[in-house]
Design a protein around this motif. Sequence first.
Motif, PDB file in Angstrom:
ATOM      1  N   GLY A 124      -0.369  26.503   8.480  1.00  0.00           N
ATOM      2  CA  GLY A 124       0.438  25.299   8.662  1.00  0.00           C
ATOM      3  C   GLY A 124       0.374  24.813  10.098  1.00  0.00           C
ATOM      4  O   GLY A 124      -0.468  25.278  10.886  1.00  0.00           O
ATOM      5  N   PRO A 125       1.181  23.871  10.455  1.00  0.00           N
ATOM      6  CA  PRO A 125       2.242  23.275   9.649  1.00  0.00           C
ATOM      7  C   PRO A 125       1.697  22.326   8.574  1.00  0.00           C
ATOM      8  O   PRO A 125       0.583  21.826   8.676  1.00  0.00           O
ATOM      9  N   ARG A 126       2.510  22.091   7.546  1.00  0.00           N
ATOM     10  CA  ARG A 126       2.170  21.150   6.487  1.00  0.00           C
ATOM     11  C   ARG A 126       2.609  19.753   6.917  1.00  0.00           C
ATOM     12  O   ARG A 126       3.733  19.552   7.373  1.00  0.00           O
TER      13      ARG A 126
ATOM     14  N   ILE B 202       0.853  -1.191   0.000  1.00  0.00           N
ATOM     15  CA  ILE B 202       0.000   0.000   0.000  1.00  0.00           C
ATOM     16  C   ILE B 202       0.890   1.242   0.000  1.00  0.00           C
ATOM     17  O   ILE B 202       1.745   1.411   0.879  1.00  0.00           O
ATOM     18  N   ASP B 203       0.678   2.105  -0.969  1.00  0.00           N
ATOM     19  CA  ASP B 203       1.436   3.343  -1.090  1.00  0.00           C
ATOM     20  C   ASP B 203       0.529   4.507  -0.701  1.00  0.00           C
ATOM     21  O   ASP B 203      -0.452   4.791  -1.388  1.00  0.00           O
ATOM     22  N   TYR B 204       0.856   5.152   0.404  1.00  0.00           N
ATOM     23  CA  TYR B 204       0.098   6.316   0.870  1.00  0.00           C
ATOM     24  C   TYR B 204       0.815   7.592   0.420  1.00  0.00           C
ATOM     25  O   TYR B 204       2.024   7.764   0.642  1.00  0.00           O
ATOM     26  N   ASP B 205       0.080   8.496  -0.196  1.00  0.00           N
ATOM     27  CA  ASP B 205       0.618   9.783  -0.629  1.00  0.00           C
ATOM     28  C   ASP B 205      -0.370  10.857  -0.188  1.00  0.00           C
ATOM     29  O   ASP B 205      -1.293  11.209  -0.916  1.00  0.00           O
ATOM     30  N   ILE B 206      -0.183  11.351   1.040  1.00  0.00           N
ATOM     31  CA  ILE B 206      -1.151  12.261   1.672  1.00  0.00           C
ATOM     32  C   ILE B 206      -0.418  13.511   2.154  1.00  0.00           C
ATOM     33  O   ILE B 206       0.662  13.417   2.748  1.00  0.00           O
ATOM     34  N   GLU B 207      -1.020  14.662   1.891  1.00  0.00           N
ATOM     35  CA  GLU B 207      -0.445  15.927   2.348  1.00  0.00           C
ATOM     36  C   GLU B 207      -1.569  16.886   2.717  1.00  0.00           C
ATOM     37  O   GLU B 207      -2.540  17.018   1.972  1.00  0.00           O
ATOM     38  N   TYR B 208      -1.435  17.546   3.863  1.00  0.00           N
ATOM     39  CA  TYR B 208      -2.472  18.476   4.314  1.00  0.00           C
ATOM     40  C   TYR B 208      -1.876  19.532   5.230  1.00  0.00           C
ATOM     41  O   TYR B 208      -0.767  19.383   5.755  1.00  0.00           O
ATOM     42  N   ASN B 209      -2.635  20.616   5.411  1.00  0.00           N
ATOM     43  CA  ASN B 209      -2.277  21.666   6.358  1.00  0.00           C
ATOM     44  C   ASN B 209      -3.105  21.498   7.625  1.00  0.00           C
ATOM     45  O   ASN B 209      -4.323  21.330   7.557  1.00  0.00           O
ATOM     46  N   VAL B 210      -2.459  21.540   8.767  1.00  0.00           N
ATOM     47  CA  VAL B 210      -3.179  21.464  10.032  1.00  0.00           C
ATOM     48  C   VAL B 210      -4.061  22.701  10.211  1.00  0.00           C
ATOM     49  O   VAL B 210      -5.193  22.617  10.670  1.00  0.00           O
ATOM     50  N   ALA B 211      -3.536  23.866   9.843  1.00  0.00           N
ATOM     51  CA  ALA B 211      -4.291  25.127   9.881  1.00  0.00           C
ATOM     52  C   ALA B 211      -3.885  25.945   8.662  1.00  0.00           C
ATOM     53  O   ALA B 211      -3.004  25.544   7.893  1.00  0.00           O
ATOM     54  N   ALA B 212      -4.531  27.089   8.486  1.00  0.00           N
ATOM     55  CA  ALA B 212      -4.257  27.906   7.307  1.00  0.00           C
ATOM     56  C   ALA B 212      -2.777  28.289   7.206  1.00  0.00           C
ATOM     57  O   ALA B 212      -2.203  28.339   6.115  1.00  0.00           O
TER      58      ALA B 212
ATOM     59  N   ASN C 163       6.136  16.146   9.856  1.00  0.00           N
ATOM     60  CA  ASN C 163       5.900  17.587   9.857  1.00  0.00           C
ATOM     61  C   ASN C 163       6.824  18.176   8.795  1.00  0.00           C
ATOM     62  O   ASN C 163       8.021  18.364   9.025  1.00  0.00           O
ATOM     63  N   PHE C 164       6.274  18.420   7.613  1.00  0.00           N
ATOM     64  CA  PHE C 164       7.083  18.907   6.496  1.00  0.00           C
ATOM     65  C   PHE C 164       7.636  20.295   6.780  1.00  0.00           C
ATOM     66  O   PHE C 164       8.732  20.649   6.332  1.00  0.00           O
ATOM     67  N   SER C 165       6.908  21.088   7.538  1.00  0.00           N
ATOM     68  CA  SER C 165       7.332  22.464   7.822  1.00  0.00           C
ATOM     69  C   SER C 165       8.602  22.509   8.656  1.00  0.00           C
ATOM     70  O   SER C 165       9.438  23.400   8.494  1.00  0.00           O
ATOM     71  N   THR C 166       8.756  21.537   9.562  1.00  0.00           N
ATOM     72  CA  THR C 166       9.948  21.513  10.429  1.00  0.00           C
ATOM     73  C   THR C 166      10.944  20.438  10.020  1.00  0.00           C
ATOM     74  O   THR C 166      12.060  20.388  10.544  1.00  0.00           O
ATOM     75  N   GLY C 167      10.523  19.551   9.120  1.00  0.00           N
ATOM     76  CA  GLY C 167      11.414  18.492   8.675  1.00  0.00           C
ATOM     77  C   GLY C 167      11.629  17.391   9.697  1.00  0.00           C
ATOM     78  O   GLY C 167      12.681  16.755   9.707  1.00  0.00           O
TER      79      GLY C 167
END
Length: 233
Positions: free
Chosen positions: A157-159, A145-155, A206-210
């Motif tokens: 961020g964080p992404r 299963i390959d999951y590819d999901i991306e979202y913003n917690v709030a307007a 957490n893409f915003s902080t890496g």
Amino acid sequence: MKRALIFLPVLALMSAIPTQASAKDANIYGGLFIGDRLGEGQTFEGANIAGAPRVIQTPTKDGLVGGAMIGVVVADANWGRIRTEAELSAGKNDIRRLTLNGVQRDLLSGRKSVTTTMLNVAYDTPKIWDRIRFTVGGGAGAASIDYDIEYNVAAAGPRIQIPTNATGKVALQAIGGVSFEVVKNFELTADARYLHVGKHNVERYNFSTGTLDSVLRTDYDSTSITAGLRFFF
């Protein structure tokens, strides 16, 4: 896992059922199918390093599924026939929306792709009106299963990203359907397929902080409606 360990010997036993047919009477066949993998809900659960809960729900849209198989008829008598087959299938669903801890978030992109390799056993009823057979069966195997999901917690961020590829997971499926013999050795098929993939981990970044925020647990279930063909050699 326990269910799979119980089910696999059953597959082997059914494949070895003695029949009145000799080896030369066994029919080898190939088949293809394509259809709709219905939208399903899926929940990821866990906590971050600080112990704060992370519960993510990701209902999906309907998606495409397709597959191919090669098999053999191991028994064919007046009570029906038994087939065993190896099947390879693949499908994907786009995510409709995402909620985190009960609150809908800004979904940037989302997709789940599933590939399975299965060993199936199926029972076909005797022919009705010399054309139609009903089928019930099941299988066990492995899924990726390959999951590819991306979202913003709030307007602002964080992404967040869930880019996990879970491979080699135990998969079970149930199959029910009908076949119609168009001409000798050629059948059209219609099936409903239920697939279950056991518990596995996904990583939430957490893409915003890496940084890795959390590791969540989930399982996967889907139902598909398919149409296809089967050709006997």
